[in-house]
Design a protein around this motif. Structure first.
Motif, PDB file in Angstrom:
ATOM      1  N   LYS A   1      -1.908   4.302  -3.943  1.00  0.00           N
ATOM      2  CA  LYS A   1      -2.113   3.204  -4.886  1.00  0.00           C
ATOM      3  C   LYS A   1      -1.544   1.936  -4.283  1.00  0.00           C
ATOM      4  CE  LYS A   1       2.007   3.737  -7.835  1.00  0.00           C
ATOM      5  NZ  LYS A   1       2.440   3.966  -9.210  1.00  0.00           N
ATOM      6  N   GLU A   2      -1.776   0.843  -4.959  1.00  0.00           N
ATOM      7  CA  GLU A   2      -1.232  -0.432  -4.519  1.00  0.00           C
ATOM      8  C   GLU A   2      -0.212  -0.914  -5.539  1.00  0.00           C
ATOM      9  OE1 GLU A   2      -2.678  -4.976  -3.711  1.00  0.00           O
ATOM     10  OE2 GLU A   2      -3.930  -3.361  -2.954  1.00  0.00           O
ATOM     11  N   PHE A   3       0.917  -1.350  -5.036  1.00  0.00           N
ATOM     12  CA  PHE A   3       1.904  -2.059  -5.848  1.00  0.00           C
ATOM     13  C   PHE A   3       1.465  -3.518  -5.759  1.00  0.00           C
ATOM     14  CE2 PHE A   3       5.802  -4.513  -6.323  1.00  0.00           C
ATOM     15  CZ  PHE A   3       6.479  -3.860  -7.350  1.00  0.00           C
ATOM     16  N   PRO A   4       0.894  -4.079  -6.831  1.00  0.00           N
ATOM     17  CA  PRO A   4       0.328  -5.430  -6.732  1.00  0.00           C
ATOM     18  C   PRO A   4       1.408  -6.500  -6.615  1.00  0.00           C
ATOM     19  CG  PRO A   4       0.296  -4.680  -8.996  1.00  0.00           C
ATOM     20  CD  PRO A   4       0.800  -3.522  -8.169  1.00  0.00           C
ATOM     21  N   MET A   5       1.006  -7.659  -6.116  1.00  0.00           N
ATOM     22  CA  MET A   5       1.950  -8.780  -6.082  1.00  0.00           C
ATOM     23  C   MET A   5       2.307  -9.116  -7.529  1.00  0.00           C
ATOM     24  SD  MET A   5       1.744 -12.582  -4.487  1.00  0.00           S
ATOM     25  CE  MET A   5       1.954 -11.999  -2.827  1.00  0.00           C
ATOM     26  N   GLN A   6       3.590  -9.218  -7.777  1.00  0.00           N
ATOM     27  CA  GLN A   6       4.063  -9.541  -9.116  1.00  0.00           C
ATOM     28  C   GLN A   6       5.444 -10.173  -9.041  1.00  0.00           C
ATOM     29  OE1 GLN A   6       4.649  -5.787 -11.405  1.00  0.00           O
ATOM     30  NE2 GLN A   6       4.107  -4.805  -9.474  1.00  0.00           N
TER      31      GLN A   6
ATOM     32  N   LYS B   1       0.868  -1.177   0.000  1.00  0.00           N
ATOM     33  CA  LYS B   1       0.000   0.000   0.000  1.00  0.00           C
ATOM     34  C   LYS B   1       0.907   1.229   0.000  1.00  0.00           C
ATOM     35  CE  LYS B   1      -3.791  -2.421   0.663  1.00  0.00           C
ATOM     36  NZ  LYS B   1      -4.877  -2.482  -0.271  1.00  0.00           N
ATOM     37  N   LEU B   2       0.835   2.031  -1.053  1.00  0.00           N
ATOM     38  CA  LEU B   2       1.754   3.140  -1.237  1.00  0.00           C
ATOM     39  C   LEU B   2       1.062   4.492  -1.088  1.00  0.00           C
ATOM     40  CD1 LEU B   2       3.530   1.885  -4.500  1.00  0.00           C
ATOM     41  CD2 LEU B   2       4.148   1.379  -2.134  1.00  0.00           C
ATOM     42  N   VAL B   3       1.696   5.376  -0.362  1.00  0.00           N
ATOM     43  CA  VAL B   3       1.327   6.787  -0.298  1.00  0.00           C
ATOM     44  C   VAL B   3       2.517   7.509  -0.894  1.00  0.00           C
ATOM     45  CG1 VAL B   3       0.797   8.721   1.204  1.00  0.00           C
ATOM     46  CG2 VAL B   3      -0.002   6.442   1.801  1.00  0.00           C
TER      47      VAL B   3
END
Length: 179
Positions: A116-121, A42-44
């Motif tokens: 935004k979210e940095f998704p699992m990748q 979870k990114l701010v």
């Protein structure tokens, strides 16, 4: 006096070599590059354009703003979208900010901060010890060339590149995508 002078010089040299060892200057980075799943985070963040050298100050400012609201980040990050070798300094794009836990993420004032979210990748990942502020510079000098070779040999893109700043290490993350 001559003996004292040389004793001081030797002491300074030993101290310097010890500090470099402590910071990881003699670590072989290539042994620590691997591919694995990373995220979700979870990114701010704040968007920036210009020299990547300004990211640390922006992270500190954002962290202070969040702390004033009672929100505590547990890691800082930078995402670099452009290759410094191929893009002029004034056109370099980055996002800098903090990673939050879900309960803090829900408290964010989205009018003031981007989220935004940095998704699992699946990513190429390297770690470097974080001891003092100079570790960031030393990490870039050691990790970036090793990552560049690794990515080039596998035909992966080298940007975007994310740096996660933890209390004891810097993690370099490149989401895997082919040219």
């Amino acid at each position: 006096m001559n003996r004292t002078f040389w004793a001081i010089i030797i002491f300074i040299l030993i101290l310097g070599v010890g500090l470099m060892y402590y910071m990881g200057a003699f670590t072989r980075v290539t042994k620590h590059i691997l591919e694995k799943d990373m995220g979700p985070y979870k990114l701010v963040y704040l968007e920036q354009k210009g020299s990547y050298n300004q990211t640390q100050k922006a992270i500190e400012n954002l962290t202070n703003d969040l702390e004033n609201q009672g929100i505590f980040a547990y890691k800082g990050f930078s995402i670099y979208y452009d290759d410094e070798k191929a893009t002029s300094k004034e056109n370099l794009r980055s996002e800098v900010g903090c990673i939050l836990k879900q309960e803090d993420f829900d408290k964010i004032d989205t009018l003031k901060f981007k989220v935004k979210e940095f998704p699992m990748q699946h990513c190429v990942v390297a770690n470097f010890s974080y001891r003092i502020g100079l570790s960031v510079l030393l990490g870039k000098m050691k990790v970036y060339p090793a990552l560049e070779i690794y990515l080039k040999n596998r035909h992966y893109n080298k940007v975007p590149l994310m740096e996660l700043y933890g209390p004891k290490s810097i993690t370099y993350i490149v989401p895997i995508s082919k040219h």
